[in-house]
Motif scaffolding. Structure first.
Motif, PDB file in Angstrom:
ATOM      1  N   MET A 168       0.854  -1.185   0.000  1.00 36.17           N
ATOM      2  CA  MET A 168       0.000   0.000   0.000  1.00 36.17           C
ATOM      3  C   MET A 168       0.891   1.237   0.000  1.00 36.17           C
ATOM      4  SD  MET A 168      -2.755   1.808   0.163  1.00 36.17           S
ATOM      5  CE  MET A 168      -3.768   0.410  -0.098  1.00 36.17           C
ATOM      6  N   SER A 169       0.657   2.088  -0.966  1.00 34.79           N
ATOM      7  CA  SER A 169       1.425   3.329  -0.995  1.00 34.79           C
ATOM      8  C   SER A 169       0.663   4.411  -0.233  1.00 34.79           C
ATOM      9  CB  SER A 169       1.694   3.763  -2.430  1.00 34.79           C
ATOM     10  OG  SER A 169       0.488   4.008  -3.104  1.00 34.79           O
ATOM     11  N   VAL A 170       1.389   5.084   0.643  1.00 36.97           N
ATOM     12  CA  VAL A 170       0.801   6.125   1.489  1.00 36.97           C
ATOM     13  C   VAL A 170       1.647   7.388   1.351  1.00 36.97           C
ATOM     14  CG1 VAL A 170       0.179   6.794   3.845  1.00 36.97           C
ATOM     15  CG2 VAL A 170      -0.040   4.396   3.137  1.00 36.97           C
ATOM     16  N   VAL A 171       0.994   8.504   1.076  1.00 38.95           N
ATOM     17  CA  VAL A 171       1.652   9.806   1.063  1.00 38.95           C
ATOM     18  C   VAL A 171       1.370  10.458   2.414  1.00 38.95           C
ATOM     19  CG1 VAL A 171      -0.352  10.890  -0.068  1.00 38.95           C
ATOM     20  CG2 VAL A 171       1.869  12.020  -0.160  1.00 38.95           C
ATOM     21  N   ALA A 172       2.359  11.143   2.967  1.00 38.59           N
ATOM     22  CA  ALA A 172       2.172  11.827   4.250  1.00 38.59           C
ATOM     23  C   ALA A 172       1.949  13.311   4.011  1.00 38.59           C
ATOM     24  CB  ALA A 172       3.392  11.620   5.144  1.00 38.59           C
ATOM     25  N   LEU A 173       0.975  13.856   4.693  1.00 44.86           N
ATOM     26  CA  LEU A 173       0.653  15.274   4.606  1.00 44.86           C
ATOM     27  C   LEU A 173       0.763  15.846   6.021  1.00 44.86           C
ATOM     28  CD1 LEU A 173      -0.336  17.330   2.472  1.00 44.86           C
ATOM     29  CD2 LEU A 173      -2.671  16.762   3.177  1.00 44.86           C
ATOM     30  N   VAL A 174       1.773  16.684   6.242  1.00 44.97           N
ATOM     31  CA  VAL A 174       2.009  17.268   7.554  1.00 44.97           C
ATOM     32  C   VAL A 174       1.346  18.649   7.580  1.00 44.97           C
ATOM     33  CG1 VAL A 174       3.735  18.021   9.235  1.00 44.97           C
ATOM     34  CG2 VAL A 174       4.210  16.038   7.760  1.00 44.97           C
ATOM     35  N   LEU A 175       0.346  18.799   8.429  1.00 37.79           N
ATOM     36  CA  LEU A 175      -0.368  20.071   8.530  1.00 37.79           C
ATOM     37  C   LEU A 175       0.403  21.014   9.449  1.00 37.79           C
ATOM     38  CD1 LEU A 175      -4.080  18.877   8.831  1.00 37.79           C
ATOM     39  CD2 LEU A 175      -2.743  19.389   6.775  1.00 37.79           C
TER      40      LEU A 175
ATOM     41  N   GLU B 102      10.853  15.010   9.714  1.00 42.40           N
ATOM     42  CA  GLU B 102      11.879  13.965   9.609  1.00 42.40           C
ATOM     43  C   GLU B 102      11.369  12.631  10.138  1.00 42.40           C
ATOM     44  OE1 GLU B 102      15.449  15.571  11.367  1.00 42.40           O
ATOM     45  OE2 GLU B 102      15.824  16.817   9.591  1.00 42.40           O
ATOM     46  N   ARG B 103      10.554  12.660  11.162  1.00 44.14           N
ATOM     47  CA  ARG B 103       9.954  11.427  11.683  1.00 44.14           C
ATOM     48  C   ARG B 103       9.083  10.790  10.595  1.00 44.14           C
ATOM     49  NH1 ARG B 103       9.127   9.614  17.160  1.00 44.14           N
ATOM     50  NH2 ARG B 103      11.176  10.553  17.311  1.00 44.14           N
ATOM     51  N   ALA B 104       8.284  11.594   9.916  1.00 39.92           N
ATOM     52  CA  ALA B 104       7.436  11.068   8.832  1.00 39.92           C
ATOM     53  C   ALA B 104       8.286  10.500   7.694  1.00 39.92           C
ATOM     54  CB  ALA B 104       6.510  12.162   8.310  1.00 39.92           C
ATOM     55  N   ARG B 105       9.397  11.159   7.393  1.00 44.97           N
ATOM     56  CA  ARG B 105      10.258  10.726   6.287  1.00 44.97           C
ATOM     57  C   ARG B 105      10.931   9.386   6.556  1.00 44.97           C
ATOM     58  NH1 ARG B 105      14.502  14.208   4.877  1.00 44.97           N
ATOM     59  NH2 ARG B 105      14.514  13.191   2.859  1.00 44.97           N
ATOM     60  N   THR B 106      11.028   8.973   7.819  1.00 40.03           N
ATOM     61  CA  THR B 106      11.608   7.667   8.105  1.00 40.03           C
ATOM     62  C   THR B 106      10.696   6.534   7.652  1.00 40.03           C
ATOM     63  OG1 THR B 106      10.715   7.484  10.352  1.00 40.03           O
ATOM     64  CG2 THR B 106      12.876   8.536  10.120  1.00 40.03           C
ATOM     65  N   VAL B 107       9.414   6.843   7.444  1.00 41.41           N
ATOM     66  CA  VAL B 107       8.443   5.812   7.074  1.00 41.41           C
ATOM     67  C   VAL B 107       7.877   6.026   5.668  1.00 41.41           C
ATOM     68  CG1 VAL B 107       6.197   4.793   7.697  1.00 41.41           C
ATOM     69  CG2 VAL B 107       7.827   5.443   9.489  1.00 41.41           C
ATOM     70  N   PHE B 108       7.601   7.266   5.314  1.00 41.44           N
ATOM     71  CA  PHE B 108       6.919   7.562   4.057  1.00 41.44           C
ATOM     72  C   PHE B 108       7.888   8.145   3.034  1.00 41.44           C
ATOM     73  CE2 PHE B 108       3.848   8.233   7.555  1.00 41.44           C
ATOM     74  CZ  PHE B 108       2.971   7.196   7.259  1.00 41.44           C
TER      75      PHE B 108
ATOM     76  N   ALA C 177       7.510   3.146  14.211  1.00 41.82           N
ATOM     77  CA  ALA C 177       6.875   1.823  14.148  1.00 41.82           C
ATOM     78  C   ALA C 177       5.352   1.950  14.129  1.00 41.82           C
ATOM     79  CB  ALA C 177       7.328   0.956  15.326  1.00 41.82           C
ATOM     80  N   THR C 178       4.834   2.933  14.839  1.00 41.23           N
ATOM     81  CA  THR C 178       3.382   3.164  14.840  1.00 41.23           C
ATOM     82  C   THR C 178       2.923   3.643  13.463  1.00 41.23           C
ATOM     83  OG1 THR C 178       3.391   3.684  17.198  1.00 41.23           O
ATOM     84  CG2 THR C 178       1.524   4.502  15.916  1.00 41.23           C
ATOM     85  N   LEU C 179       3.681   4.565  12.868  1.00 47.49           N
ATOM     86  CA  LEU C 179       3.340   5.042  11.525  1.00 47.49           C
ATOM     87  C   LEU C 179       3.328   3.880  10.539  1.00 47.49           C
ATOM     88  CD1 LEU C 179       5.457   8.337  11.411  1.00 47.49           C
ATOM     89  CD2 LEU C 179       3.001   8.108  11.868  1.00 47.49           C
ATOM     90  N   SER C 180       4.301   3.011  10.640  1.00 47.39           N
ATOM     91  CA  SER C 180       4.365   1.839   9.754  1.00 47.39           C
ATOM     92  C   SER C 180       3.177   0.915   9.984  1.00 47.39           C
ATOM     93  CB  SER C 180       5.662   1.062   9.976  1.00 47.39           C
ATOM     94  OG  SER C 180       6.774   1.831   9.606  1.00 47.39           O
ATOM     95  N   GLN C 181       2.843   0.690  11.234  1.00 48.04           N
ATOM     96  CA  GLN C 181       1.713  -0.179  11.588  1.00 48.04           C
ATOM     97  C   GLN C 181       0.410   0.358  10.988  1.00 48.04           C
ATOM     98  OE1 GLN C 181       1.364  -0.537  15.858  1.00 48.04           O
ATOM     99  NE2 GLN C 181      -0.315  -2.008  15.750  1.00 48.04           N
TER     100      GLN C 181
END
Length: 190
Positions: A1-8, A37-43, A109-113
């Motif tokens: 599953m591809s997920v894009v992250a949107l940081v508000l 940077e936290r988001a970039r570790t996963v997405f 790990a939570t973001l990945s989950q």
């Protein structure tokens, strides 16, 4: 599953007293940089919603981080969310993770989950000790509804209208509930 992250990150943060996006964490990084940077570790694809006229380099964001502008950000988070999702027309992702810039303690790990649980037709959110947290992931089928948001309600109306699409993921991560509203929170939890 591809997920894009949107940081508000276009909100006013009035309770904080100053621009909390620039507030420093214990490691020396700003709140916004840390969250991105936290988001970039996963997405692989992380986009940041800023106020019109602001630049990524003003905040020390990585050059590969794409910026989306919310011209009506002052009118509430709904406007920023709508602008951010509308800008995803070039994304092939099947889900978008809506992250709040003032929630830096969510574990990768939570973001990945959460990303693993996402589909094009679901709304995925974490539950910590029975309480709903962030981020919330919206499947592509729900993006048109998100682009219609206004005001300061966020995506609550979309969640309520599509309860049958909700997937709750139990997590062992208090970071999904912890945001930074005042400088005291940073001092206490840095």
């Amino acid at each position: 599953m591809s997920v894009v992250a949107l940081v508000l990150a276009a909100g006013q943060g009035t309770r904080f007293g100053t621009d909390k996006r620039r507030a420093g964490l214990a490691d020396g990084r700003s709140l916004l940089v840390h969250s991105v940077e936290r988001a970039r570790t996963v997405f692989d694809d992380v986009r940041v919603v800023l106020r019109e006229g602001e630049q990524a380099q003003d905040f020390g964001l990585p050059s590969e981080c794409r910026v989306v502008y919310s011209p009506e950000a002052a009118q509430g988070i709904g406007h920023s969310l709508a602008a951010g999702v509308a800008a995803l027309v070039d994304s092939s992702a099947q889900s978008v993770a809506i992250l709040l810039a003032d929630m830096p303690w969510i574990a990768p790990a939570t973001l990945s989950q959460l990303a693993v649980a996402a589909t094009a037709s679901t709304i995925v959110f974490p539950l910590y000790e029975g309480r709903r947290g962030h981020p919330v992931l919206f499947g592509r089928d729900l993006w048109p509804a998100l682009t219609q948001l206004k005001g300061d309600e966020g995506a609550r109306s979309v969640l309520q209208a599509h309860r049958q699409c909700c997937v709750r993921v139990a997590v062992d991560d208090a970071g999904v509930l912890r945001d930074v509203d005042t400088p005291d929170v940073l001092r206490d939890h840095g």
